[in-house]
Design an enzyme around this catalytic site. Structure first.
Site, short mmCIF file in Angstrom:
data_model
loop_
_atom_site.label_atom_id
_atom_site.label_comp_id
_atom_site.label_asym_id
_atom_site.label_seq_id
_atom_site.Cartn_x
_atom_site.Cartn_y
_atom_site.Cartn_z
CG LEU A 204 -1.89 1.59 1.60
CD1 LEU A 204 -2.74 0.70 0.30
CD2 LEU A 204 -2.71 1.14 2.75
CG ASP A 205 -0.49 4.48 0.20
OD1 ASP A 205 -0.99 4.63 -1.32
OD2 ASP A 205 -1.47 4.90 0.58
CD GLU A 206 6.18 1.17 1.46
OE1 GLU A 206 7.25 1.81 1.30
OE2 GLU A 206 6.06 1.69 2.75
#
Length: 287
Positions: free
Chosen positions: A229-231
């Site tokens: 996530l969001d990486e």
């Protein structure tokens, strides 16, 4: 008539002779190089290149150019793409309740700023949510999410992606976390706009997180979607200055403007083959 332009992008292990081999091949094929950008990553040992060229012979097919370049690509074990520059990408947009990014992309698309074909809009809210927007003839798919059975909804999403022939998926403030399976299927061709300056303030309500920390700068980040996530590899970011007097609501309002322009810039870069993935980051060849 202007000569057709083609875009060649490539990456491979860095070693001597790559630029010479590519340029010599294009010259031997009777092509004229119009733009050339390159970057060697000393940390990863990878080499990246973007070329715009046009064949001096009329009516050269992209397939013939690809067939000719395979010899060079195999010699250097390249990951590469070659396409007609004015070939419009098929793009699918996904959105939740907040539609400011969707509205902005539709406007920029209609005035010709974003050369793409929008093949559909997927939303987890009903069409009435966006009644102030003109979707024209763009297919709209209302696919609500059942928290107890997200797999069924994602199967429907994937079916729309396949049936529409979408080459690129844009999460224009689509506030649902994609499963590892779907993120894997869309690797390298799914862009998300996150309402925070990553890697800080990941996940939900980032402006409220930022307000609690008393930040003086807020921003937005566009990145490729991965299972983490969001990486995903970051493509573009921007910021605005805020102060102690700004409320979370102020930050949300300011953030909407940042999100719109970051996502639009990102899409322009990707549509023009200016973004190459370099492991956990990207190489972005600016205009």
């Amino acid at each position: 008539m202007e000569a057709a332009q083609f875009v060649l992008t490539l990456s491979c292990a860095d070693r001597p002779g790559i630029v010479g081999a590519v340029s010599s091949h294009l010259a031997a094929q009777g092509s004229n190089i119009l733009e050339a950008q390159q970057f060697g990553d000393a940390q990863t040992g990878q080499f990246f290149m973007r070329l715009v060229f046009h064949p001096c012979t009329a009516d050269v097919a992209a397939d013939d150019l690809r067939a000719g370049f395979k010899v060079v690509a195999q010699r250097f074990d390249m990951q590469w793409t070659l396409r007609l520059r004015d070939q419009r990408r098929r793009v699918l947009l996904m959105v939740s309740k907040f539609d400011h990014c969707l509205a902005d992309l539709l406007y920029r698309w209609r005035i010709g700023e974003l050369p793409m074909d929008i093949v559909g809009i997927i939303a987890n809210h009903p069409r009435e949510t966006y009644r102030h927007l003109d979707f024209d003839a763009i297919p709209f798919h209302y696919l609500p999410v059942d928290r107890a059975d997200k797999a069924t909804q994602e199967a429907q999403v994937w079916a729309v992606i396949e049936q529409s022939g979408a080459e690129l998926v844009v999460l224009a403030r689509y506030m649902q976390v994609l499963s590892d399976e779907l993120a894997g299927k869309l690797a390298g061709r799914c862009i998300n706009i996150h309402h925070s300056f990553l890697p800080g303030f990941k996940g939900a309500r980032p402006y409220h997180q930022a307000h609690r920390r008393g930040v003086k700068l807020i921003g937005a980040t566009a990145h490729f979607v991965t299972a983490d996530l969001d990486e995903g590899p970051i493509i573009e970011q921007d910021i605005e200055r805020v102060s102690h007097s700004n409320t979370p609501e102020d930050m949300i309002r300011i953030g909407r403007d940042i999100e719109r322009r970051v996502l639009a810039r990102t899409l322009r870069l990707v549509l023009d083959d200016r973004v190459l993935v370099d492991g956990h980051k990207t190489v972005v060849f600016a205009p």
